[in-house]
Design a protein around this motif. Structure first.
Motif, short mmCIF file in Angstrom:
data_model
loop_
_atom_site.label_atom_id
_atom_site.label_comp_id
_atom_site.label_asym_id
_atom_site.label_seq_id
_atom_site.Cartn_x
_atom_site.Cartn_y
_atom_site.Cartn_z
N HIS A 87 -22.09 130.29 -32.42
CA HIS A 87 -22.49 129.84 -31.13
C HIS A 87 -21.79 128.86 -30.45
O HIS A 87 -21.37 127.98 -31.24
CB HIS A 87 -24.06 129.37 -31.25
CG HIS A 87 -25.43 130.29 -31.38
ND1 HIS A 87 -25.52 131.09 -30.12
CD2 HIS A 87 -26.02 130.74 -32.61
CE1 HIS A 87 -26.61 131.80 -30.88
NE2 HIS A 87 -26.71 131.85 -31.99
N ARG A 126 -26.64 132.01 -24.31
CA ARG A 126 -27.04 133.25 -23.59
C ARG A 126 -27.13 134.21 -24.73
O ARG A 126 -27.32 135.62 -24.19
CB ARG A 126 -26.49 133.50 -22.16
CG ARG A 126 -26.52 132.50 -21.19
CD ARG A 126 -25.82 133.10 -20.01
NE ARG A 126 -25.80 132.17 -18.95
CZ ARG A 126 -25.53 132.16 -17.63
NH1 ARG A 126 -25.14 133.26 -17.11
NH2 ARG A 126 -25.63 131.10 -16.77
N THR A 127 -26.68 134.14 -25.58
CA THR A 127 -26.75 135.32 -26.89
C THR A 127 -27.62 135.19 -27.97
O THR A 127 -28.33 133.80 -28.09
CB THR A 127 -25.33 135.06 -27.54
OG1 THR A 127 -25.09 133.89 -28.35
CG2 THR A 127 -24.11 135.07 -26.65
N ARG A 170 -27.82 136.05 -31.85
CA ARG A 170 -26.96 136.73 -32.97
C ARG A 170 -27.79 136.80 -34.13
O ARG A 170 -28.65 136.00 -34.50
CB ARG A 170 -25.98 135.72 -33.28
CG ARG A 170 -25.04 135.37 -31.86
CD ARG A 170 -24.14 134.12 -32.15
NE ARG A 170 -23.63 133.78 -30.95
CZ ARG A 170 -22.31 133.70 -30.66
NH1 ARG A 170 -21.38 134.38 -31.52
NH2 ARG A 170 -21.60 133.52 -29.50
N ARG A 220 -25.00 141.24 -32.01
CA ARG A 220 -25.21 140.26 -31.06
C ARG A 220 -25.47 140.66 -29.81
O ARG A 220 -25.29 142.13 -29.46
CB ARG A 220 -23.92 139.57 -30.71
CG ARG A 220 -23.88 138.61 -29.71
CD ARG A 220 -22.15 138.15 -29.19
NE ARG A 220 -21.52 137.88 -30.44
CZ ARG A 220 -20.23 137.08 -30.45
NH1 ARG A 220 -19.68 137.20 -29.11
NH2 ARG A 220 -20.02 136.70 -31.39
N THR A 226 -27.24 139.97 -25.55
CA THR A 226 -26.98 138.87 -24.38
C THR A 226 -28.27 139.13 -23.55
O THR A 226 -28.79 140.12 -23.13
CB THR A 226 -25.70 138.92 -23.76
OG1 THR A 226 -25.51 140.25 -23.05
CG2 THR A 226 -24.57 138.90 -24.75
#
Length: 693
Positions: free
Chosen positions: A173, A196-197, A199, A211, A213
Motif C-alpha cells: 500500500h 484506492r486498492t 489487496r 488486487r 480497485t
C-alpha cells in the motif's frame, strides 16, 4: 466553588441536611426538585437516553420516592447499557476489534501503539510498539493467535500479540490503510486504503495474491463466511462484492449518496450490509446484488458494527453519539448514548452482541455492556389482532381474535413464541383459578371448554347465535358464566347444565367477573351499567351507573370492584354500598381491558389511546405507561406469577413486558455517585444537568 454549586452537590449526594429546615420548606423544596428531575427523566426516555434517564429518576427518588419515579428508574435501568470501563489516551482512538471469543479487545490510534485489553477486567494484557505513525485498522485472526494492525503510511504488520513479536510485514500500500479483515480460515488477509486498492495477502509467506480497485478511498473490507467472496466499501459511494476465485467484480452496490463507511456479510452469507455517511444503512442480496431494505438514521454515520446474524447494529456519529439499533425492527433505535465529547472514530461489537466498545477523537476508549435479557418483546405483523387475552401459567398466555385461538409461550431468555390452536374466530377467553380449564367464546355463539395442559376439548355449549364477548369461571371452577346477548347465563362444570339465566341488562354483556368468594358476580354491558348479582339467588344486588358502555370489570381479592369502559374513568367501587372509592384516568377516551396483578397491588389498563397504563392499588396512583403499541389496546393480562405483562393491539402487535422489576423496584440509592458511575454519568455543575462522561 459558588454556593449554587455546593447546593446542587448536596441535593444530589445527601439528604441529611433536610432535617435542619422546617417541614414545609423541606417538603416544598424536595417536591419541586423531584418534579424537575422526573421531567428531565421523562425527556431522556423520549429520546431513549436510558442512562441519563436512570440518573434523573434515581435522583428524583432521592428527593421523593414516588411511584412515577420508581417506574421511570426501572424502565430506564432495564434498557440502559452500563459503562464497564474507560481509558484515556493522548490522541484519538481510531481502531477497535474484538477477538473471536469476545474476551479480548484490540485498540489502535494516534499514538501508533496497539493495545490488547482483557474485556472483563479492563486490564491491558499487551502493548505492541514499533509502528511509524497512527493506526487506523486492527483485526484478530479467527483463532485469536495473530493480530493485524495498519495505518499510516501503509505498512501492514502481523503480530504474535501474546509474545509481543512482529511476525510478518506486508508492504505494498502506498498510503494509509483503513480496512482489515482475515478470511474465515485465517489463511488470507484483506486490506484497503487511501491508495484506492484492495489487496489480499497470503499469511504464510506475506505474498500479495489479489488486487482490486475503487474510484476513491477504500474504507472497509469483509470476507463472506465461506471465504470465497469479499465486500469492500469506499468513498466513491459504492460497495462492491468480489469473487476471489474468479478474480472479478460480482456486484456493484449503488444507491448511497455519500461515502460508504462500513460493510459486512451476514453469518449465512446471503446478505450484505452497507452503512453510509448519507445516514442510511442498506441491506442487499449477496447473491444477486439486489437491494432488500433501507433503514434511515437520525444522525450522520462515522462508524458502524453489526452482529453476524444481522440482528443488532451499533452505530456512531460525528457528534459523539453511539446508538444501538434493532435491525429486525426496521432500524428502530434501542438506545442513544452521548458517549464522547467529539467525533466517534471507531466502534466494535463483541461476537455475542452483549458488549460493545467505542473510541473517539477525545482520546477515550469506552467498553459498554447492554442488558442481557430484553426488557420487553414486541411482535409485529400478526395474522390478526388479538381481541382478548388471558394467562394460563407463569410463562404462557392465550389470545383470541378473528384468526382463532392462539397460544403464547415465553422462553427463559424472554423470547416469545406463538402457535394457532384453533381456527374459529374468538371473542372471549377465561381461565379457571387453578389454570386447568380454559373457556373460549366464539363469534359463532359457542362456548368451548378445553383442558389447558392437553388442549383437549371437554365441553361445547351452543349458547347463542351471536358472538360471545364475556366469560368468567367461579373461583372453585364449578360454574362458568357467559354473556349471551343481553343476559348472563350460568352453567355447571363439567356437566354443561344450565344453572341460571340472569336478566336485566338492556344491552349486550361485555364483561364478567366473580368475586373471591364466588358468591357475587359483576356484569358490565353496553347499557352503561354494571350489575352486581347474588349468584345463589340469581338476583340483582345493586346496579351501578357507569355513564357509558362498560368494557371491563374485575374484583380485587379484598372485595372491591374495578370497572372501566368508554368515556368514563376507571373506578374502584365498594360493592357493599355502591360508593366510588377511587377514580383513575378520568380523561380517558375509552378503556377496553383491565388486568389485576396476582399480588393485587397493581392494575393495568389498555384502551383507545394506544398505551398501556399501570396503576397502584388501592389508592389509584399512576405508576407509569407502556408505549410501543400504535393501535387501540384491545387486551392486557398479567402472567399467573406477575412476572410478565402482556398487551395486544389493533395494529396486530403483541407486547410482552417484564413486570417483576416494576413490582419490586430497587431501594433508593443512598449514594448517588454509585449509580452515576455505573452509567458513566457526571454532574454538570454549571448547567445543573447530568452528562455522560
Amino acid at each position: 466553588m459558588c454556593l449554587r454549586s455546593w447546593w446542587w452537590i448536596l441535593v444530589l449526594l445527601t439528604v441529611s441536611c433536610a432535617g435542619q429546615r422546617s417541614s414545609s420548606d423541606v417538603l416544598g423544596g424536595r417536591d419541586a426538585r423531584s418534579e424537575l428531575f422526573r421531567a428531565r427523566g421523562d425527556a431522556a426516555i423520549e429520546t431513549k437516553q436510558w442512562a441519563l434517564a436512570a440518573g434523573y429518576f434515581a435522583s428524583a427518588r432521592h428527593m421523593e420516592d414516588s411511584p412515577t419515579a420508581r417506574w421511570g428508574q426501572v424502565w430506564a435501568e432495564k434498557r440502559a447499557s452500563s459503562l464497564e470501563w474507560a481509558k484515556q489516551f493522548e490522541g484519538s482512538v481510531l481502531a477497535l476489534a474484538f477477538s473471536p471469543d469476545g474476551r479480548l479487545l484490540a485498540s489502535g490510534g494516534y499514538d501508533a501503539v496497539v493495545r490488547v485489553w482483557d474485556v472483563e477486567a479492563g486490564a491491558q494484557v499487551a502493548e505492541l510498539k514499533g509502528h511509524e505513525a497512527e493506526l487506523h485498522a486492527v483485526a484478530f485472526s479467527p483463532d485469536g493467535r495473530w493480530l493485524a494492525a495498519a495505518g499510516r503510511p501503509g505498512a501492514l504488520w502481523l503480530w504474535d500479540w501474546k509474545h509481543g513479536r512482529r511476525v510478518v510485514l506486508l508492504s505494498g500500500h502506498t498510503d494509509v490503510v483503513r480496512g482489515l479483515a482475515f478470511s474465515p480460515d485465517g489463511e488470507w488477509l484483506a486490506s484497503g486504503g487511501l491508495d484506492r486498492t484492495i489487496r489480499v495477502w497470503r499469511i504464510r509467506d506475506g505474498a500479495e495474491v489479489l488486487r482490486f480497485t475503487h474510484e476513491d478511498i477504500v474504507i472497509a473490507v469483509a470476507f463472506s463466511p465461506d471465504g470465497g467472496r469479499l465486500v469492500s466499501s469506499s468513498m466513491d459511494r459504492t460497495a462492491r462484492v468480489w469473487d476471489l476465485t474468479a478474480r472479478r467484480e460480482l456486484h456493484r452496490l449503488t444507491g448511497h449518496e455519500d461515502k460508504v463507511e462500513s460493510c459486512a456479510f451476514s453469518a449465512d452469507g446471503e446478505r450484505v450490509m452497507t452503512a453510509s455517511a448519507d445516514r442510511a444503512v442498506r441491506f442487499w442480496n449477496a447473491r444477486t446484488g439486489a437491494l432488500l431494505d433501507v433503514q434511515r438514521n437520525t444522525g450522520a454515520l462515522s462508524a458502524v458494527a453489526i452482529d453476524a446474524g444481522f440482528h443488532q447494529l451499533v452505530q456512531a456519529g460525528w457528534e459523539g453519539r453511539v446508538q444501538r439499533v434493532d435491525v429486525r425492527g426496521g432500524g428502530e433505535v434501542l438506545e442513544r448514548l452521548d458517549a464522547h465529547r467529539t467525533f466517534v472514530m471507531a466502534v466494535a461489537l463483541s461476537p455475542d452482541g452483549r458488549t460493545f466498545a467505542s473510541g473517539g477523537m477525545d482520546g477515550v476508549l469506552k467498553v459498554w455492556s447492554r442488558p442481557e435479557v430484553p426488557p420487553d418483546v414486541l411482535l409485529r405483523e400478526l395474522p390478526a389482532w388479538p381481541e382478548v387475552l388471558t394467562s394460563v401459567g407463569p410463562d404462557a398466555f392465550v389470545s383470541g381474535g378473528e384468526d382463532g385461538l392462539r397460544s403464547w409461550s415465553v422462553s427463559s431468555g424472554g423470547e416469545l413464541r406463538s402457535r394457532l390452536e384453533a381456527p374459529d374466530a374468538v371473542g372471549a377467553v377465561a381461565v379457571s383459578a387453578d389454570r386447568r380449564l380454559l373457556a373460549v367464546g366464539t363469534l359463532k355463539g359457542e362456548v368451548r371448554v378445553r383442558d389447558v395442559r392437553s388442549g383437549n376439548q371437554l365441553m361445547v355449549i351452543p349458547a347463542a347465535r351471536e358472538s360471545i364477548r364475556a366469560l368468567a369461571f367461579s373461583p372453585d371452577g364449578t360454574l362458568l358464566a357467559a354473556g349471551v346477548a343481553q343476559d348472563v347465563v350460568l352453567w355447571a362444570v363439567p356437566s354443561a347444565t344450565q344453572v341460571a339465566r340472569l336478566t336485566g341488562h338492556t344491552g349486550k354483556a361485555w364483561a364478567l367477573a366473580f368475586d373471591a368468594t364466588g358468591q357475587r358476580l359483576a356484569s358490565g354491558a353496553a347499557d352503561h351499567t354494571v350489575r352486581l348479582w347474588d349468584v345463589a339467588r340469581g338476583a340483582v344486588i345493586r346496579v351501578l351507573e357507569a355513564g357509558d358502555r362498560v368494557r371491563a370489570v374485575a374484583f380485587l381479592a379484598s372485595g372491591e370492584l374495578l370497572t372501566a369502559g368508554m368515556r368514563q374513568p376507571i373506578r374502584l367501587w365498594s360493592p357493599d354500598d355502591g360508593r366510588v372509592l377511587t377514580s383513575m384516568d378520568s380523561r380517558t377516551v375509552g378503556v377496553l381491558s383491565l388486568a389485576v396483578a396476582p399480588q393485587g397491588a397493581f392494575v393495568a389498563s389498555g384502551g383507545m389511546g394506544g398505551e398501556v397504563k399501570v396503576w397502584r392499588l388501592p389508592d389509584g396512583a399512576l405508576m407509569g405507561e407502556v408505549p410501543g403499541l400504535q393501535g387501540f389496546v384491545s387486551a392486557v393480562a398479567f402472567s399467573s406469577d406477575g412476572a410478565w405483562l402482556a398487551a395486544a393491539a389493533s395494529d396486530r402487535m403483541f407486547l410482552l413486558l417484564g413486570f417483576d422489576a416494576f413490582a419490586h423496584p430497587p431501594p433508593v440509592e443512598p449514594n448517588l455517585t454509585r449509580i452515576l458511575r455505573r452509567h458513566g454519568l457526571v454532574w454538570d455543575d454549571v448547567r445543573g444537568v447530568f452528562t455522560l462522561h
